[in-house]
Design a protein around this motif. Sequence first.
Motif, PDB file in Angstrom:
ATOM      1  N   GLY A 156      42.987  38.248  27.818  1.00 27.03           N
ATOM      2  CA  GLY A 156      44.124  37.894  28.677  1.00 27.03           C
ATOM      3  C   GLY A 156      43.866  36.614  29.434  1.00 27.03           C
ATOM      4  N   GLY A 157      42.576  36.320  29.731  1.00 30.14           N
ATOM      5  CA  GLY A 157      42.219  35.071  30.393  1.00 30.14           C
ATOM      6  C   GLY A 157      42.690  34.957  31.829  1.00 30.14           C
ATOM      7  N   ASP A 158      42.946  36.082  32.493  1.00 30.36           N
ATOM      8  CA  ASP A 158      43.475  36.020  33.853  1.00 30.36           C
ATOM      9  C   ASP A 158      42.542  36.668  34.869  1.00 30.36           C
ATOM     10  N   SER A 159      41.237  36.815  34.472  1.00 29.61           N
ATOM     11  CA  SER A 159      40.298  37.499  35.381  1.00 29.61           C
ATOM     12  C   SER A 159      39.444  36.528  36.178  1.00 29.61           C
ATOM     13  N   TRP A 160      39.506  35.284  35.893  1.00 32.52           N
ATOM     14  CA  TRP A 160      38.569  34.328  36.485  1.00 32.52           C
ATOM     15  C   TRP A 160      38.731  34.161  37.992  1.00 32.52           C
ATOM     16  N   ARG A 161      39.951  34.277  38.493  1.00 34.30           N
ATOM     17  CA  ARG A 161      40.140  34.105  39.941  1.00 34.30           C
ATOM     18  C   ARG A 161      39.445  35.204  40.727  1.00 34.30           C
ATOM     19  N   ALA A 162      39.500  36.416  40.177  1.00 31.42           N
ATOM     20  CA  ALA A 162      38.844  37.546  40.862  1.00 31.42           C
ATOM     21  C   ALA A 162      37.321  37.421  40.793  1.00 31.42           C
ATOM     22  N   LEU A 163      36.813  37.043  39.631  1.00 30.73           N
ATOM     23  CA  LEU A 163      35.365  36.978  39.438  1.00 30.73           C
ATOM     24  C   LEU A 163      34.747  35.741  40.091  1.00 30.73           C
ATOM     25  N   LYS A 164      35.513  34.647  40.143  1.00 30.93           N
ATOM     26  CA  LYS A 164      34.960  33.418  40.683  1.00 30.93           C
ATOM     27  C   LYS A 164      35.199  33.287  42.186  1.00 30.93           C
ATOM     28  N   TYR A 165      36.416  33.629  42.640  1.00 34.73           N
ATOM     29  CA  TYR A 165      36.781  33.412  44.043  1.00 34.73           C
ATOM     30  C   TYR A 165      36.932  34.705  44.855  1.00 34.73           C
ATOM     31  N   GLY A 166      36.842  35.816  44.152  1.00 32.54           N
ATOM     32  CA  GLY A 166      36.951  37.095  44.863  1.00 32.54           C
ATOM     33  C   GLY A 166      38.366  37.415  45.336  1.00 32.54           C
ATOM     34  N   GLU A 167      39.364  36.874  44.637  1.00 33.00           N
ATOM     35  CA  GLU A 167      40.764  37.098  45.029  1.00 33.00           C
ATOM     36  C   GLU A 167      41.326  38.385  44.409  1.00 33.00           C
ATOM     37  N   SER A 168      42.267  38.975  45.102  1.00 33.80           N
ATOM     38  CA  SER A 168      43.064  40.079  44.551  1.00 33.80           C
ATOM     39  C   SER A 168      44.466  39.543  44.311  1.00 33.80           C
ATOM     40  N   TYR A 169      45.061  39.822  43.132  1.00 31.66           N
ATOM     41  CA  TYR A 169      46.340  39.200  42.799  1.00 31.66           C
ATOM     42  C   TYR A 169      47.045  39.973  41.685  1.00 31.66           C
ATOM     43  N   ILE A 170      48.326  39.547  41.476  1.00 37.96           N
ATOM     44  CA  ILE A 170      49.148  40.128  40.397  1.00 37.96           C
ATOM     45  C   ILE A 170      49.314  39.051  39.342  1.00 37.96           C
ATOM     46  N   SER A 171      49.228  39.439  38.081  1.00 30.50           N
ATOM     47  CA  SER A 171      49.371  38.465  37.003  1.00 30.50           C
ATOM     48  C   SER A 171      50.104  39.094  35.823  1.00 30.50           C
ATOM     49  N   LYS A 172      50.583  38.205  34.948  1.00 36.11           N
ATOM     50  CA  LYS A 172      51.174  38.621  33.683  1.00 36.11           C
ATOM     51  C   LYS A 172      50.329  38.040  32.570  1.00 36.11           C
ATOM     52  N   ALA A 173      50.000  38.867  31.619  1.00 36.56           N
ATOM     53  CA  ALA A 173      49.175  38.388  30.509  1.00 36.56           C
ATOM     54  C   ALA A 173      49.337  39.318  29.314  1.00 36.56           C
ATOM     55  N   VAL A 174      48.881  38.859  28.148  1.00 32.70           N
ATOM     56  CA  VAL A 174      48.958  39.662  26.923  1.00 32.70           C
ATOM     57  C   VAL A 174      47.544  40.154  26.607  1.00 32.70           C
ATOM     58  N   GLY A 175      47.410  41.481  26.641  1.00 35.93           N
ATOM     59  CA  GLY A 175      46.111  42.082  26.331  1.00 35.93           C
ATOM     60  C   GLY A 175      46.138  42.757  24.979  1.00 35.93           C
ATOM     61  N   THR A 176      45.167  43.576  24.755  1.00 31.10           N
ATOM     62  CA  THR A 176      45.084  44.264  23.459  1.00 31.10           C
ATOM     63  C   THR A 176      46.186  45.301  23.294  1.00 31.10           C
ATOM     64  N   LEU A 177      46.782  45.772  24.409  1.00 29.54           N
ATOM     65  CA  LEU A 177      47.865  46.759  24.341  1.00 29.54           C
ATOM     66  C   LEU A 177      49.246  46.108  24.369  1.00 29.54           C
ATOM     67  N   GLY A 178      49.290  44.793  24.580  1.00 24.89           N
ATOM     68  CA  GLY A 178      50.560  44.083  24.616  1.00 24.89           C
ATOM     69  C   GLY A 178      50.758  43.404  25.969  1.00 24.89           C
ATOM     70  N   PRO A 179      51.924  42.699  26.136  1.00 25.40           N
ATOM     71  CA  PRO A 179      52.217  42.031  27.404  1.00 25.40           C
ATOM     72  C   PRO A 179      52.313  43.045  28.542  1.00 25.40           C
ATOM     73  N   SER A 180      51.710  42.670  29.687  1.00 28.34           N
ATOM     74  CA  SER A 180      51.690  43.620  30.804  1.00 28.34           C
ATOM     75  C   SER A 180      51.661  42.884  32.134  1.00 28.34           C
ATOM     76  N   ILE A 181      51.998  43.641  33.178  1.00 23.25           N
ATOM     77  CA  ILE A 181      51.846  43.174  34.545  1.00 23.25           C
ATOM     78  C   ILE A 181      50.598  43.831  35.103  1.00 23.25           C
ATOM     79  N   ARG A 182      49.739  43.016  35.699  1.00 23.64           N
ATOM     80  CA  ARG A 182      48.431  43.523  36.075  1.00 23.64           C
ATOM     81  C   ARG A 182      48.125  43.271  37.545  1.00 23.64           C
ATOM     82  N   GLY A 183      47.368  44.202  38.106  1.00 26.19           N
ATOM     83  CA  GLY A 183      46.806  44.022  39.425  1.00 26.19           C
ATOM     84  C   GLY A 183      45.308  43.824  39.299  1.00 26.19           C
ATOM     85  N   LYS A 184      44.776  42.674  39.756  1.00 23.72           N
ATOM     86  CA  LYS A 184      43.352  42.332  39.580  1.00 23.72           C
ATOM     87  C   LYS A 184      42.654  42.322  40.944  1.00 23.72           C
TER      88      LYS A 184
END
Length: 538
Positions: free
Chosen positions: A122-150
């Motif tokens: 999905g490529g949308d995990s870097w903000r949490a791992l690098k900056y320690g942020e919590s956020y909402i994102s949209k991305a396409v994972g192995t199960l399909g397009p989804s709305i995510r809380g990171k």
Amino acid sequence: MKSKIGLNNFFKMKLKLHTKLILFNTIIIMLVALLLSAYSTSLIAKIVERYIGEKALAVSKVVSKNPYVIEKVKKEEGGGELQKYIEQLRKDVGAEFIVIGNENEIRLTHPDEWKIGKKMVGGDSWRALKYGESYISKAVGTLGPSIRGKTPVFDENNNIIGIVSVGFLIKDIRQIINKYATRIKLLVIELLIISTILSVILAKNVKKSIFNLEPVEIASLYNEKNTILESVHESIFALDKDGYFTTINKKGSEILGLPIKSIRGTHYSKYFICSEIEKALKAGEKFINIDLFIYNIPYLANIMPIKINEKLSGCVITLRSKDEFTVLAKQLSYFQEYTNMLRAQHHEFLNKLHTLNGFLSIGDYDTALKYINDEITNDVSFYNKITGTTSDKYLIALLIGKYNYANEKGIILDIDENSSLFNIPEHISINDLIIILGNLIDNAIEASLESKEKKVFISFYDYSNELIFEVTDTGKGIPQEIENHIFEKGVSNKQTKGRGIGLYQSYQLAKKYGGSISYKRYKNETVFTVILPKEVNK
């Protein structure tokens, strides 16, 4: 530009107003409903997505702070008990997936166990791992397009050791949105049905309020009304229920001396002083040929109330110049008196011819000749007496007519040879004067019919600043029970229906000029005296 042309073509279609109103209202409401439906669906989609995104974020935060999860992430122990725990939690919150990864994005849990140990997509995990942020994102994972809380996972030293990703598939979110959209569509359909019914009712009421006329017919009637208003000789004014001008023709504006635009919308009391108008507006009374003054000029007015569905909505006033009627009345009065005079003379002449024929038949020629000479002398004497007292042809005609009428009834009518009236003031209508005197003389003749002497005596004088007229009869006089009401309308000593008008009319006309009528009873005579000021009554 095209829509404007289309709208114009719509109104130019040969459809009835009723149909046009229904179609127009339905189309407008349909367009509004569709726009509201689209806007509502879009708004609901945003709200649902936002709500689910915040829910996903909230769950991810709760999971990231769970001591058991922190311990397992620190040890990088994926699958097993952690998998069971997270899967149960996922089912409880209704999420599509709860994935826990280490600091290198290697999965420790996943709904598909065979994907544990593999890298997160999905490529949308870097903000949490690098900056320690919590956020909402949209991305396409192995199960399909989804709305995510990171949300990142921190150890006791506040170091980032992993990540929690909670997601809901977009297809599932769309199913929720579609349920709401379906409800909105059903509501729109219901509104369209209701609006169509209301449009039909509205169209019927509109048609009823304009008397089921079409716009073309209304325009035609409007043009006809204007043509009629301008073609009539009378001045026409229409008032609403509150007394404000709504319609005025050109003749009416000329009387008031103002443009029609300046008059329309103003109150009638600004120009008219007339209590009958208020009665017409409040009580629906109608009035015919009443006196109405504008700028001290007399007019004859007709006032007719306007009723719509039995409710008063105003009145119409028509005005005619009283001067025109005065001229016609003078002429008519003259011809009436002249006709009466000729009728009486004709009748009297036949009687005299019959008498003369009798004298001639018996051969009494001397008596016949004397009879002829006496009649000529009497008629010439009365005519000379009248012309010696006044030069007004209308008054002369009146007196000759009454003289002959009295003779026909067997009444001796005479005029005071000292009478004098050669200058009748211009402001006194000769027609009004004839009515005043005519009524008094008629009453005197009628009263004298019941007396022995059967005499009527007339005198008139131009005295100082007044004109004085006296009519004397030898009748029985006024009955005591009505003598204080003799000048009131309908009061008479005769029982015949329709009486009691003459004296009332004469009294009102005398008052009009600031004058008076009075009577006095002597031994065998009743004298009615009329006094009219020679100056204008202001």
